[in-house]
Design a protein around this motif. Structure first.
Motif, short mmCIF file in Angstrom:
data_model
loop_
_atom_site.label_atom_id
_atom_site.label_comp_id
_atom_site.label_asym_id
_atom_site.label_seq_id
_atom_site.Cartn_x
_atom_site.Cartn_y
_atom_site.Cartn_z
N LEU A 1 16.22 -1.82 14.86
CA LEU A 1 16.17 -0.49 15.46
C LEU A 1 15.95 0.56 14.38
O LEU A 1 16.56 0.49 13.31
CB LEU A 1 17.46 -0.19 16.22
CG LEU A 1 17.81 -1.16 17.35
CD1 LEU A 1 19.13 -0.76 18.01
CD2 LEU A 1 16.70 -1.23 18.40
N ARG A 2 15.10 1.52 14.65
CA ARG A 2 14.86 2.60 13.71
C ARG A 2 14.96 3.94 14.42
O ARG A 2 14.68 4.02 15.60
CB ARG A 2 13.44 2.46 13.11
CG ARG A 2 13.34 1.26 12.19
CD ARG A 2 11.89 0.83 12.04
NE ARG A 2 11.87 -0.56 11.59
CZ ARG A 2 11.28 -0.96 10.48
NH1 ARG A 2 10.65 -0.09 9.71
NH2 ARG A 2 11.29 -2.22 10.15
N GLU A 3 15.29 4.95 13.69
CA GLU A 3 15.39 6.31 14.27
C GLU A 3 16.26 6.26 15.53
O GLU A 3 15.88 6.77 16.59
CB GLU A 3 13.99 6.84 14.62
CG GLU A 3 13.11 7.09 13.41
CD GLU A 3 13.61 8.31 12.60
OE1 GLU A 3 13.77 9.38 13.19
OE2 GLU A 3 13.86 8.14 11.38
N THR A 4 17.39 5.64 15.41
CA THR A 4 18.26 5.40 16.57
C THR A 4 19.18 6.59 16.82
O THR A 4 19.80 7.10 15.88
CB THR A 4 19.12 4.15 16.32
OG1 THR A 4 18.27 3.08 15.90
CG2 THR A 4 19.91 3.75 17.56
N LEU A 5 19.28 6.98 18.09
CA LEU A 5 20.31 7.93 18.49
C LEU A 5 21.58 7.13 18.77
O LEU A 5 21.59 6.27 19.66
CB LEU A 5 19.86 8.69 19.75
CG LEU A 5 20.92 9.57 20.43
CD1 LEU A 5 21.47 10.64 19.49
CD2 LEU A 5 20.36 10.21 21.70
N LEU B 1 19.48 5.31 11.62
CA LEU B 1 19.92 6.30 12.61
C LEU B 1 19.12 7.59 12.46
O LEU B 1 18.72 7.96 11.36
CB LEU B 1 21.41 6.61 12.40
CG LEU B 1 22.37 5.42 12.42
CD1 LEU B 1 23.80 5.90 12.18
CD2 LEU B 1 22.29 4.65 13.74
N SER B 2 18.93 8.27 13.62
CA SER B 2 18.32 9.59 13.55
C SER B 2 19.39 10.66 13.77
O SER B 2 19.44 11.67 13.07
CB SER B 2 17.23 9.74 14.61
OG SER B 2 17.79 9.57 15.91
N LEU C 1 23.27 16.22 25.82
CA LEU C 1 22.82 15.16 24.93
C LEU C 1 21.32 15.29 24.67
O LEU C 1 20.85 15.15 23.53
CB LEU C 1 23.16 13.78 25.51
CG LEU C 1 22.91 12.60 24.57
CD1 LEU C 1 23.80 12.69 23.33
CD2 LEU C 1 23.14 11.27 25.27
N LEU C 2 20.56 15.60 25.74
CA LEU C 2 19.11 15.73 25.57
C LEU C 2 18.77 16.93 24.69
O LEU C 2 17.86 16.88 23.86
CB LEU C 2 18.41 15.86 26.94
CG LEU C 2 18.44 14.59 27.81
CD1 LEU C 2 17.71 14.84 29.13
CD2 LEU C 2 17.83 13.39 27.08
N ALA C 3 19.53 18.00 24.87
CA ALA C 3 19.28 19.19 24.04
C ALA C 3 19.48 18.85 22.56
O ALA C 3 18.70 19.28 21.70
CB ALA C 3 20.23 20.32 24.46
N PHE C 4 20.49 18.03 22.29
CA PHE C 4 20.75 17.62 20.91
C PHE C 4 19.65 16.68 20.41
O PHE C 4 19.16 16.80 19.28
CB PHE C 4 22.13 16.96 20.83
CG PHE C 4 22.41 16.27 19.52
CD1 PHE C 4 22.37 16.97 18.31
CD2 PHE C 4 22.73 14.91 19.48
CE1 PHE C 4 22.63 16.33 17.10
CE2 PHE C 4 23.00 14.27 18.28
CZ PHE C 4 22.95 14.97 17.09
N ALA C 5 19.26 15.75 21.28
CA ALA C 5 18.29 14.72 20.86
C ALA C 5 16.93 15.32 20.56
O ALA C 5 16.18 14.81 19.73
CB ALA C 5 18.19 13.64 21.94
N ASN C 6 16.60 16.41 21.28
CA ASN C 6 15.29 17.04 21.04
C ASN C 6 15.38 18.07 19.93
O ASN C 6 14.70 19.03 19.88
CB ASN C 6 14.77 17.67 22.34
CG ASN C 6 14.56 16.58 23.39
OD1 ASN C 6 14.15 15.47 23.07
ND2 ASN C 6 14.87 16.90 24.65
#
Lengths: 250, 409
Positions: free
Chosen positions: A80-84, A106-107, A245-250
């Protein structure tokens, strides 16, 4: 999936960037509505901590680090790369420990009503002793709306056994020092990816103040407090939880 | 047959039962008046000394954070008795090994008592009851496994005489073990371990230790003792002698039925005062998930029965009470059903039972019941008694027959 010689249950759903989801002491959450919504945007990888949901606790497992190394291996094994990385309660503790070791895969890191550190003095009960509170008190400390608490009296024999098995596993991973690692605060500076705390405002297990104290230990970390939610905002306020969570992820 | 006299050293002066949730773990110690506690300790020690003088053996145990038992450190009580008694064997049943982080310290304490008492120690090891988890701050997960590993270390500490040794196990680590003093009894004091099921009896039998069952009653005693005997035969190639098995019950002997009923009702305090909140009965990992689920539902109690009454507990074989003849017959019936045992452990004091009444029962037991029990075991063959027990139909309770028809009501 076989990992470290252990039969590890891993739920996988959705597609998109990887999201490693680590559940809390109340058991797996991948079947909940909020997870279905997240699966529209992410590939969710949700392992079941050994001992939960009637899986076996390996003989040599007895502390949180056993999970930490297990999931570091899981990241490697699935490449896994760039994982949330998202951790709930004790799963948040696991996630925070992982991130202090390496953020290579991790991202971002999201901690939801997470335990893992001590913020108060030695006489302060920072984290409610969920293994010692009377059954009827548990609903009050876990939920903003206690009626959300599943009624043990309505459960089948098998469901109730799962509850007690989960509780045993929770004890195995978190008993002493209770729900925290005294060394963790001194290591959190190593977490250099963006970190966001999401917290149910009415949490009776770990208060918002506890969350703020934890948040302040990680440079640059931010926090969203969700009203009308207790220890499990993803259950009580799934829409607002997903939004945060989406606001943080984007 | 050896008989062991026992009291839990309770503190009976409690507030109104409705004012607290649990007599164990969380009852604030503001309710414990140190002056009263001191009087109680000294009374209980006197009773044990009386048992010594009368010819009974002595048993002591420990519990923590509870008014049911004011002995949080049994080695201290037995240490006093090692000096104050002359003759009795001194049984500590037992050391809660999984809750003692330093098994070597246990080995030291026990060796010290053995030496002071000139070899009168009988050393019990127990996993301990669920209520102890919170008091000890120890997760009871794999308690049995930890008990046996701690046991291995203690036995090695007792029997190694050529300098420090190293022990690095799954649970316990100690690099320079070399206890002073070493035990008086060679190679080591007799060991007892408690058994709650046929499965837990197996390692006890394999080690040739005394296996003790507490308040197992008619419903459970046969399966536990049978588990022990089968494992003993398999491990040692001969039937288990009587002196390998022990049973604990409440016991009151009176001169007449009225006196016995009164005394036994006082003893029932031990069971009736045991109000324990569910969370302390069910710490994570103590019970297997199915048992833990049953405790949560309130359909199983991990130890002492819910709402016990004297007649019910007598029928179950957890209380023996009556005139000397009646008590002998009750114990004999239970003994035969169980397949026989060589140690009768008697809880002979509890609650508000006066010293005079406790002593009276102790004397009647010693003079009139004990000799007959001795004779019973001496004239019986363990294999035959076990065989006869095996052939008996299952019994949940005793037929108390003509004994105290008036009494049990």
């Amino acid at each position: 999936m076989k990992l470290q010689g252990i039969d590890l249950d891993v739920a996988r759903m959705g597609s998109g960037p990887p999201l490693l989801m680590l559940h809390g002491g109340d058991g797996p959450v991948a079947g909940m509505p909020f997870a279905t919504r997240l699966a529209e945007k992410f590939e969710i990888i949700a392992p079941v901590h050994p001992g939960f949901a009637r899986t076996r606790i390996p003989d040599h497992f007895d502390c949180i680090n056993d999970l930490v190394y297990l999931y570091l291996d899981l990241l490697d094994k699935l490449d896994l790369r760039e994982t949330l990385l998202v951790g709930f309660s004790m799963g948040g503790w696991v996630a925070a420990e992982m991130a202090t070791m390496t953020t290579e895969r991790l991202s971002r890191l999201a901690l939801v009503n997470s335990v893992g550190v001590k913020v108060g003095g030695r006489d302060d009960r920072d984290i409610a002793d969920v293994l010692a509170v009377p059954g009827e008190r548990l609903a009050e400390i876990m939920f903003h709306d206690p009626s959300m608490m599943p009624d043990f009296a309505d459960m089948s024999e098998e469901q109730l056994e799962t509850v007690t098995a989960n509780r045993m596993a929770l004890g195995v991973y978190t008993w002493d020092p209770y729900m925290h690692n005294p060394k963790l605060p001194g290591r959190l500076h190593r977490v250099t990816i963006p970190v966001h705390f999401i917290w149910g405002a009415s949490d009776g297990v770990v208060s918002v103040d506890y969350g703020r104290g934890f948040c302040a230990m990680i440079p640059g970390a931010t926090m969203t407090v969700i009203e009308k939610a207790g220890h499990v905002p993803h259950m009580e306020q799934p829409d607002r939880f997903v939004e945060a969570l989406l606001a943080f992820a984007n | 047959m050896k008989s062991w006299w026992f009291t839990e050293d309770c503190y009976p002066y409690l507030p109104d039962e409705n004012s607290y949730r649990s007599i164990r773990v969380e009852l604030p110690n503001i309710h414990c008046d140190p002056q009263k506690a001191s009087e109680l300790y000294n009374r209980y020690l006197d009773l044990w000394c009386a048992a010594d003088e009368l010819g009974l053996e002595i048993m002591v145990n420990e519990h923590h954070q509870t008014a049911t038992c004011m002995v949080p450190a049994a080695p201290i009580m037995i240490g006093i008795l090692a000096r104050q008694t002359e003759r009795a064997r001194l049984l500590i049943l037992g050391n809660p090994l999984p809750n003692r982080n330093q098994p070597v310290r246990v080995a030291e304490e026990m060796a010290m008592i053995d030496v002071i008492s000139k070899g009168r120690l009988e050393c019990g090891f127990v996993r301990s009851v669920p209520y102890e988890a919170a008091a000890a701050n120890i997760l009871p997960y794999k308690g049995t496994e930890r008990l046996w590993e701690a046991h291995d270390l203690i036995l090695k500490a007792w029997t190694t005489h050529d300098g420090p040794f190293n022990f690095e196990g799954r649970w316990y680590h100690h690099r320079q073990v070399n206890i002073w003093p070493r035990p008086w009894q060679q190679p080591h004091p007799p060991v007892w371990v408690t058994m709650g099921s046929a499965g837990t009896a197996v390692p006890v039998a394999e080690h040739d230790y005394v296996g003790a069952a507490f308040l197992a009653g008619y419903p459970r005693i046969r399966s536990i003792f049978r588990g022990y005997r089968d494992a003993y035969l398999a491990a040692h190639g001969k039937p288990a002698p009587f002196d390998r098995l022990a049973y604990l019950a409440l016991c009151y002997v009176g001169e007449n039925e009225r006196e016995a009923e009164d005394g036994a009702n006082h003893l029932m305090w031990y069971m009736q005062a045991n109000k324990v909140a569910e969370q302390w009965q069910n710490p994570p990992g103590y019970h297997s998930p199915p048992i833990a689920a049953a405790v949560m539902r309130g359909v199983a109690s991990p130890g002492i029965p819910v709402n016990p009454t004297l007649d019910q507990q007598m029928a179950h074989g957890n209380v023996f009470a009556g005139t000397p003849d009646q008590v002998y017959e009750q114990i004999k019936a239970f003994w035969e059903y169980s397949g026989g045992f060589g140690h009768m452990m008697i809880m002979g004091q509890a609650g508000f039972l006066s010293d005079a009444d406790a002593l009276k029962s102790m004397r009647l037991y010693t003079d009139e019941v004990y000799p007959r029990l001795r004779e019973l075991t001496e004239r019986s063959d363990p294999a035959e008694v076990a065989e006869r027990s095996r052939a008996m139909a299952n019994k949940e309770s005793a037929d108390l027959g003509n004994f105290g028809i008036e009494f049990v009501r």
